[in-house]
Design an enzyme around this catalytic site. Structure first.
Site, PDB file in Angstrom:
ATOM      1  N   ASP A  41      15.313   3.096   2.912  1.00  0.00           N
ATOM      2  CA  ASP A  41      14.281   2.656   1.904  1.00  0.00           C
ATOM      3  C   ASP A  41      14.913   1.975   0.526  1.00  0.00           C
ATOM      4  O   ASP A  41      14.472   0.481   0.111  1.00  0.00           O
ATOM      5  CB  ASP A  41      12.990   3.397   1.634  1.00  0.00           C
ATOM      6  CG  ASP A  41      12.043   3.778   2.896  1.00  0.00           C
ATOM      7  OD1 ASP A  41      12.612   3.449   3.925  1.00  0.00           O
ATOM      8  OD2 ASP A  41      11.470   4.120   2.032  1.00  0.00           O
ATOM      9  N   ALA A  59      10.637   3.434  -3.049  1.00  0.00           N
ATOM     10  CA  ALA A  59      11.428   3.005  -3.164  1.00  0.00           C
ATOM     11  C   ALA A  59      11.596   1.354  -3.649  1.00  0.00           C
ATOM     12  O   ALA A  59      12.556   1.213  -4.709  1.00  0.00           O
ATOM     13  CB  ALA A  59      12.492   2.896  -1.582  1.00  0.00           C
ATOM     14  N   ALA A  60      10.388   0.219  -3.274  1.00  0.00           N
ATOM     15  CA  ALA A  60      10.417  -1.128  -4.231  1.00  0.00           C
ATOM     16  C   ALA A  60       9.974  -0.317  -5.742  1.00  0.00           C
ATOM     17  O   ALA A  60      10.588  -1.639  -6.563  1.00  0.00           O
ATOM     18  CB  ALA A  60       9.661  -1.448  -3.513  1.00  0.00           C
ATOM     19  N   ALA A  87       2.217   3.659   3.097  1.00  0.00           N
ATOM     20  CA  ALA A  87       1.922   3.111   4.863  1.00  0.00           C
ATOM     21  C   ALA A  87       3.336   2.861   5.551  1.00  0.00           C
ATOM     22  O   ALA A  87       2.844   2.154   6.277  1.00  0.00           O
ATOM     23  CB  ALA A  87       1.191   1.499   4.377  1.00  0.00           C
ATOM     24  N   LEU A 134       6.067   0.961   4.126  1.00  0.00           N
ATOM     25  CA  LEU A 134       6.045  -0.089   3.939  1.00  0.00           C
ATOM     26  C   LEU A 134       7.878   0.340   2.719  1.00  0.00           C
ATOM     27  O   LEU A 134       7.466  -1.489   2.059  1.00  0.00           O
ATOM     28  CB  LEU A 134       5.381  -0.945   3.407  1.00  0.00           C
ATOM     29  CG  LEU A 134       4.194  -1.805   4.998  1.00  0.00           C
ATOM     30  CD1 LEU A 134       3.315  -2.528   4.539  1.00  0.00           C
ATOM     31  CD2 LEU A 134       5.391  -2.357   6.117  1.00  0.00           C
ATOM     32  N   GLY A 135       7.742   0.802   2.126  1.00  0.00           N
ATOM     33  CA  GLY A 135       8.706   1.512   1.468  1.00  0.00           C
ATOM     34  C   GLY A 135       8.377   1.668  -0.263  1.00  0.00           C
ATOM     35  O   GLY A 135       8.850   1.121  -1.114  1.00  0.00           O
ATOM     36  N   PRO A 146       0.817  -1.143   0.068  1.00  0.00           N
ATOM     37  CA  PRO A 146       0.145   0.091   0.219  1.00  0.00           C
ATOM     38  C   PRO A 146       0.779   1.168   0.228  1.00  0.00           C
ATOM     39  O   PRO A 146       1.869   1.792   0.949  1.00  0.00           O
ATOM     40  CB  PRO A 146      -1.093  -0.208   1.334  1.00  0.00           C
ATOM     41  CG  PRO A 146      -0.470  -1.166   1.961  1.00  0.00           C
ATOM     42  CD  PRO A 146       0.921  -1.807   0.849  1.00  0.00           C
TER      43      PRO A 146
HETATM   44  O1  PMV Z   1       7.122   5.997   5.425  1.00  0.00           O
HETATM   45  P1  PMV Z   1       8.425   5.289   4.160  1.00  0.00           P
HETATM   46  O2  PMV Z   1       8.744   3.593   4.347  1.00  0.00           O
HETATM   47  O3  PMV Z   1       9.230   6.354   3.688  1.00  0.00           O
HETATM   48  O4  PMV Z   1       9.957   4.913   5.508  1.00  0.00           O
HETATM   49  C1  PMV Z   1      10.337   6.622   5.543  1.00  0.00           C
HETATM   50  C2  PMV Z   1      11.793   6.497   6.807  1.00  0.00           C
HETATM   51  C3  PMV Z   1      11.801   8.065   7.444  1.00  0.00           C
HETATM   52  O5  PMV Z   1      13.498   7.416   7.791  1.00  0.00           O
HETATM   53  C4  PMV Z   1      10.920   8.570   8.417  1.00  0.00           C
HETATM   54  C5  PMV Z   1      12.712   8.423   6.062  1.00  0.00           C
HETATM   55  C6  PMV Z   1      14.002   8.575   5.862  1.00  0.00           C
HETATM   56  O6  PMV Z   1      13.753   9.255   4.557  1.00  0.00           O
HETATM   57  O7  PMV Z   1      14.426   8.008   6.478  1.00  0.00           O
END
Ligand code: PMV
Length: 321
Positions: free
Chosen positions: A146, A103-104, A97, A99-100, A94
């Site tokens: 990520d 980036a995936a 959420a 869960l990256g 999703p």
């Molecule tokens: O919400 P996500 O899955 O994009 O994770 C972000 C992680 C953070 O530390 C809040 C931001 C980052 O760039 O590391």
């Protein structure tokens, strides 16, 4: 370049940050695990212009100034793609959420583009670096955690460095497998907005935020030792402490706090928000069977799933179908 109508595929893992989100933006380490759910990209030749299709969203390079089109163009540049290409992406993650998902998608697209161009496979570090071109468009100041997790999978100890080409990434060998329950608060959140929220808080209360970053840094260092020693009880406690510090930075929500309470009542060893917070997902460390935690969440209306992290996690696949 791929001949005829050949379709080339790249895939990537989603991720769960076990400890260290947000602090990682300020140079502290984070521990992240790749999960089986991820993204897949299919590349094929296009007639005139490059196109990216994600579900119902379509980005045509050059025709609009949307973030998606700009991010796609940044990836095409990073991968030195010259011929028009059509990329179709699907994901089980999703969006918004934690869960990256973003980036995936980027890593899967980089791999599909490389396969499309018949390029020799890049190292995971290089793939992650290319994916950062996309991440920068969406997230402004991404730490890179990520993209690193999406490109490698497994369990990583990640630290940002001033020189992006020299990220400190250590693959952690787990002494015991981990069973994680992951539940969605039902509220989408924006990583960019939450990272900006912490940056603004830091402008007003620098000492408080820096103290939290240092405290999270030491939790992460201890969590690394706990993972290497197979001390899941200790790891759970460290996750709980990390959640307290994230709440102190005003990243938690009522739904996240409810989910943390429910998970603890159902026997979780530790539980915290994962990713940017402000909504998104919660990760709970299950003693063994995640079912009681998942049932508790589902009964309260929170969608959830579980995943197991072994010492050697599955590697994302690259190549032709
Ligand atoms: O919400 P996500 O899955 O994009 O994770 C972000 C992680 C953070 O530390 C809040 C931001 C980052 O760039 O590391």
């Amino acid at each position: 370049m791929a001949g005829g109508n050949a379709e080339r595929i790249g895939s990537a893992a989603g991720k769960v940050i076990l400890l260290g989100e947000h602090a990682v933006v300020y140079g502290a380490p984070a521990i992240v695990v790749g999960i089986e759910r991820g993204a897949t990209a299919r590349a094929s030749a296009a007639d005139e212009v490059s196109r990216l299709v994600i579900g119902k969203e379509l980005a045509v390079v050059g025709s609009d100034g949307s973030d998606l089109a700009r991010a796609f163009l940044a990836l095409l540049d990073a991968c030195e793609v010259t011929a028009p290409v059509r990329i179709e992406v699907s994901t089980e993650l999703p969006a918004g959420a934690g869960l990256g998902c973003s980036a995936a998608l980027a890593v899967a697209i980089v791999r599909a583009l490389d396969a499309f161009q018949d390029r020799p496979a890049r190292t995971a570090t290089e793939v992650g670096r290319c994916a950062m071109a996309w991440e920068r468009v969406f997230h402004g100041n991404p730490s890179g955690v990520d993209a690193a997790a999406a490109a490698r999978g497994g369990c990583l100890f990640y630290q940002r460095t001033a020189d992006e080409s020299a990220q400190a990434i250590k693959v952690l060998r787990l002494a015991a497998p981990l069973t994680l329950a992951i539940g969605h608060s039902g509220v989408a959140s924006s990583t960019r907005a939450m990272v900006e929220h912490v940056a603004k808080l830091r402008e007003r209360r620098r000492e408080m935020v820096d103290r939290s970053v240092r405290a999270i840094d030491s939790l992460v260092q201890n969590a690394k030792l706990a993972l290497e020693a197979g001390d899941t009880v200790g790891l759970g406690r460290l996750m709980d402490l990390n959640q307290m510090l994230l709440s102190g930075l005003m990243l938690s929500t009522e739904e996240i706090e409810t989910m943390c309470r429910l998970a603890r009542e159902a026997g979780a060893l530790g539980v915290k928000l994962t990713g940017s917070g402000g909504g998104g997902c919660v990760v709970a460390l299950a003693p063994d069977d995640p079912a009681p935690i998942l049932e508790r969440w589902e009964k309260a209306g929170f969608r959830s799933f579980s995943t197991r992290v072994e010492g050697d996690a599955p590697r994302p696949t690259v190549g032709s179908p």
